[in-house]
Design an enzyme around this catalytic site. Structure first.
Site, mmCIF file in Angstrom:
data_model
loop_
_atom_site.group_PDB
_atom_site.id
_atom_site.type_symbol
_atom_site.label_atom_id
_atom_site.label_comp_id
_atom_site.label_asym_id
_atom_site.label_seq_id
_atom_site.Cartn_x
_atom_site.Cartn_y
_atom_site.Cartn_z
ATOM 1 N N HIS A 401 40.587 40.124 44.595
ATOM 2 C CA HIS A 401 40.773 39.674 43.215
ATOM 3 C C HIS A 401 40.618 38.159 43.095
ATOM 4 O O HIS A 401 40.483 37.630 41.981
ATOM 5 C CB HIS A 401 42.151 40.096 42.699
ATOM 6 C CG HIS A 401 42.173 40.398 41.234
ATOM 7 N ND1 HIS A 401 41.327 39.793 40.334
ATOM 8 C CD2 HIS A 401 42.944 41.249 40.506
ATOM 9 C CE1 HIS A 401 41.579 40.232 39.130
ATOM 10 N NE2 HIS A 401 42.548 41.121 39.195
ATOM 11 N N ASP A 405 36.854 39.762 39.349
ATOM 12 C CA ASP A 405 37.766 40.173 38.292
ATOM 13 C C ASP A 405 37.723 41.688 38.138
ATOM 14 O O ASP A 405 36.779 42.353 38.600
ATOM 15 C CB ASP A 405 37.396 39.507 36.967
ATOM 16 C CG ASP A 405 37.561 38.001 37.018
ATOM 17 O OD1 ASP A 405 38.425 37.530 37.802
ATOM 18 O OD2 ASP A 405 36.835 37.290 36.305
#
Length: 428
Positions: A401, A405
């Site tokens: 992450h 995204d």
């Protein structure tokens, strides 16, 4: 009367007057063989890789006194990545072992000595083979013995023999039930109710895998997104062309090549999936790649390895399938090299071959994502307002992450799903 000194002088003069005898000439190869028999060749731990400086001497394939050919494998060294073979630098007899199994050895360390020269220990076998021939010939040349067997005495002995053989068969009833349970108990494993414990030291590869997995959990901000894909079209596609592909190329067409191709096409729209973060203190630089090197997870007896198929973006499905099959065979045979394991920008792990329905794969650092494939199960699915039974598979994408995204990760997985559900889209 001559003195002692004069007598010695006279004896020396007599020796000098004797005619010189020619020296016996010795052929040069014979001299070289005599010299080589006394020369010992030292076997050292070979260079393994830049990042590997030591390993564990796992097994000696030869023992002291065995004859070895040049370049014959005499030992195996286990490292945290691959098994390295130690080959004999010269033919000869293994004279001495300087290291024991399970010892830690370093690059360049002396581990054995070979006495050069000599001959393999196969010469006496030929003599032993000729010997029985002579013996058999001598036994065949005895015509007098079979005549003695035609006497009436053996006829009386031949009658009670079958009766004696038939009687002892049912006799051992009491002893057999006591001995039989104890013998299979050793081979069957632990006895029910036993509280014994066994401690086995982890091999280097398993230790390295554990270290990298824990490093991945501590470094990457791992998150997993799931989707479900209908495998009907891909299975029909494989059914139509697998026999033709096998006949022309000798390659068994599977599903890994289709998912690899789908991932390559999806990366064109989402390039961050093929990128990685590099730099000190967690990294501050994103590295984007124009090439795609896919690491394929292969389960072996020693642990999970991920050999790399390079430049997948330039391959068709048949070439991808062949490359994956070749690497899988090398992994199971323990013949992977450092070059086969190095690099990789994306990983595909197929746990479905073991029956896994769903799971969350772990990122293979420094990569940013890994795709997990699972088992294909028939499930009721709504198709155009109707319930149909379709072969369905769960897909899992674990991503970093910090770099990807959620929107990008989901879009990537949806594109892979679309390509698999309609393989014709991969030709556009």
């Amino acid at each position: 009367m001559l003195s002692r000194r004069s007598l010695l002088t006279a004896a020396r003069m007599a020796q000098l007057r004797r005619p010189l005898q020619p020296m016996r000439s010795v052929p040069l190869p014979a001299l070289m063989n005599q010299v080589r028999t006394y020369a010992d060749t030292v076997v050292k731990v070979p260079q393994m890789a830049e990042s590997i400086s030591e390993g564990t001497l796992k097994q000696w394939n030869k023992q002291v006194g065995d004859y070895v050919e040049q370049d014959e494998e005499i030992a195996t060294i286990e490292t945290d990545k691959i098994d390295v073979a130690v080959n004999a630098p010269e033919a000869g007899t293994l004279k001495e072992l300087l290291a024991n199994e399970e010892d830690t050895v370093t690059v360049g360390q002396e581990i054995a000595k070979i006495e050069a020269g000599g001959a393999p220990a196969e010469a006496p076998k030929s003599e032993s083979k000729e010997a029985p021939k002579e013996e058999s010939a001598s036994t065949e040349a005895k015509p007098a013995e079979p005549k003695e067997e035609n006497k009436p005495e053996p006829k009386q002995e031949s009658k009670p023999e079958p009766k004696q053989e038939s009687k002892p068969a049912p006799a051992p009833k009491k002893d057999t039930p006591q001995k039989q349970p104890s013998q299979p108990a050793k081979d069957a494993g632990p006895v029910l109710g036993s509280r014994e414990e066994r401690r086995v030291k982890m091999n280097r590869m398993r230790l390295r895998i554990a270290e990298r997995l824990k490093q991945s959990q501590n470094t990457a901000a791992s998150l997993t997104t799931f989707n479900e894909v209908d495998m009907s079209s891909l299975m029909e596609f494989r059914k139509l062309y697998k026999d033709e592909v096998l006949k022309k190329t000798g390659v068994k067409l599977g599903f890994m090549s289709a998912f690899s191709r789908a991932c390559v096409l999806a990366m064109r729209d989402i390039p961050a999936v093929n990128a990685s973060i590099e730099g000190e203190n967690g990294g501050d630089t994103i590295v984007y790649r124009d090439y795609v090197d896919i690491s394929v997870a292969v389960a072996t007896e020693k642990g999970l390895v991920t050999p790399v198929v390079r430049n997948v973006e330039t391959m068709d499905m048949v070439t991808i399938e062949k490359s994956i099959a070749d690497l899988g065979k090398k992994a199971r045979d323990g013949k992977l090299t450092i070059e086969d394991m190095a690099g990789g920008s994306f990983t595909i792990s197929n746990g479905g071959v073991f029956g896994s329905l769903m799971g969350t794969p772990i990122i293979n650092l420094p990569q940013s994502a890994v795709l997990g494939l699972h088992a294909i199960k028939d499930k009721p699915v709504a198709v155009n307002g109707k319930i149909e039974i379709r072969p369905m598979m769960y897909l899992a994408l674990t991503y970093d992450h910090r770099l990807l995204d959620g929107r990008e990760a989901v879009q990537f997985l949806v594109k892979v799903k679309e390509y698999i559900e309609d393989p014709r889209r991969m030709l556009l």
